[in-house]
Design an enzyme around this catalytic site. Sequence first.
Site, PDB file in Angstrom:
ATOM      1  N   CYS A 106       4.960   0.350   6.716  1.00  0.00           N
ATOM      2  CA  CYS A 106       4.668   1.599   7.410  1.00  0.00           C
ATOM      3  C   CYS A 106       3.667   1.338   8.546  1.00  0.00           C
ATOM      4  O   CYS A 106       3.986   0.600   9.469  1.00  0.00           O
ATOM      5  CB  CYS A 106       4.200   2.675   6.421  1.00  0.00           C
ATOM      6  SG  CYS A 106       4.279   4.356   7.106  1.00  0.00           S
TER       7      CYS A 106
ATOM      8  N   HIS B  96       8.929   2.734   3.061  1.00  0.00           N
ATOM      9  CA  HIS B  96       8.085   2.316   1.950  1.00  0.00           C
ATOM     10  C   HIS B  96       8.945   1.656   0.880  1.00  0.00           C
ATOM     11  O   HIS B  96       9.639   2.362   0.135  1.00  0.00           O
ATOM     12  CB  HIS B  96       7.352   3.523   1.355  1.00  0.00           C
ATOM     13  CG  HIS B  96       6.292   4.077   2.229  1.00  0.00           C
ATOM     14  ND1 HIS B  96       4.971   3.682   2.145  1.00  0.00           N
ATOM     15  CD2 HIS B  96       6.336   4.989   3.229  1.00  0.00           C
ATOM     16  CE1 HIS B  96       4.259   4.333   3.044  1.00  0.00           C
ATOM     17  NE2 HIS B  96       5.064   5.130   3.719  1.00  0.00           N
TER      18      HIS B  96
ATOM     19  N   GLU C 216       8.097   0.413  -1.918  1.00  0.00           N
ATOM     20  CA  GLU C 216       7.662   0.809  -3.259  1.00  0.00           C
ATOM     21  C   GLU C 216       8.170   2.187  -3.651  1.00  0.00           C
ATOM     22  O   GLU C 216       8.137   2.562  -4.834  1.00  0.00           O
ATOM     23  CB  GLU C 216       6.131   0.765  -3.358  1.00  0.00           C
ATOM     24  CG  GLU C 216       5.386   1.903  -2.688  1.00  0.00           C
ATOM     25  CD  GLU C 216       5.213   1.764  -1.187  1.00  0.00           C
ATOM     26  OE1 GLU C 216       4.475   2.575  -0.597  1.00  0.00           O
ATOM     27  OE2 GLU C 216       5.825   0.847  -0.589  1.00  0.00           O
TER      28      GLU C 216
END
Length: 213
Positions: free
Chosen positions: A87, A193, A195
């Site tokens: 990001c 992202h 994750e």
Amino acid sequence: MTTIIIDYESGNLRSAEKSFQLMAFEGQAGEVRVSARPEDLRKADRIVLPGVGAFADCRAGLLAIDGMMDALTERVIKDGTPFLGICVGMQLMASMGREHGADAPGFDWIPGDVVALKPAAPSLKVPHMGWNALTMDRAHPVLDGISDGDHAYFVHSYHLKPEDPAHQIAHVDHAQSVTAVVGRDNLIGTQFHPEKSQATGLRLIGNFLRWVP
């Protein structure tokens, strides 16, 4: 092998830490730790720079840690340590961030500017938030097993526009082409992202932990 996720007070790192630890355990890829210590960076075998918020604020937070930028540059650029920016951590790899009419210099590792999203369709809002389908622009080991149409999770209002098209590895469509992944040499960065991107993100994390540039 040790992977360090840099903590410079830019967002909650717990979900990133858990995802990287999961994939490190499954792939027997060593230890994953969150650290704000430059001395830990100097011993790391892989480095992850996350980031949430404004470009200039994230840059200032990183520079506020004495010796962190020197350690990061030494390990990534001089020593060729595999690096993943996430990001705003990806955006900081650019030459310049152009947010809210105020320019802030980046690392200049991926020449280009971070500019505002301007989708052509008024119905598509900014920030670009939610799931979007990836389009691969070129092959890369960190994207092995990820295909056109696989979805990743985005939350952002700006993106990195590389000067060299070869540095763009993947993009998405948001009534304009939006840079999703950039990279060169030992550097890789994702606007999304990993994750938060479920199977796609975990595969990318696992690939990064095994990657030998």
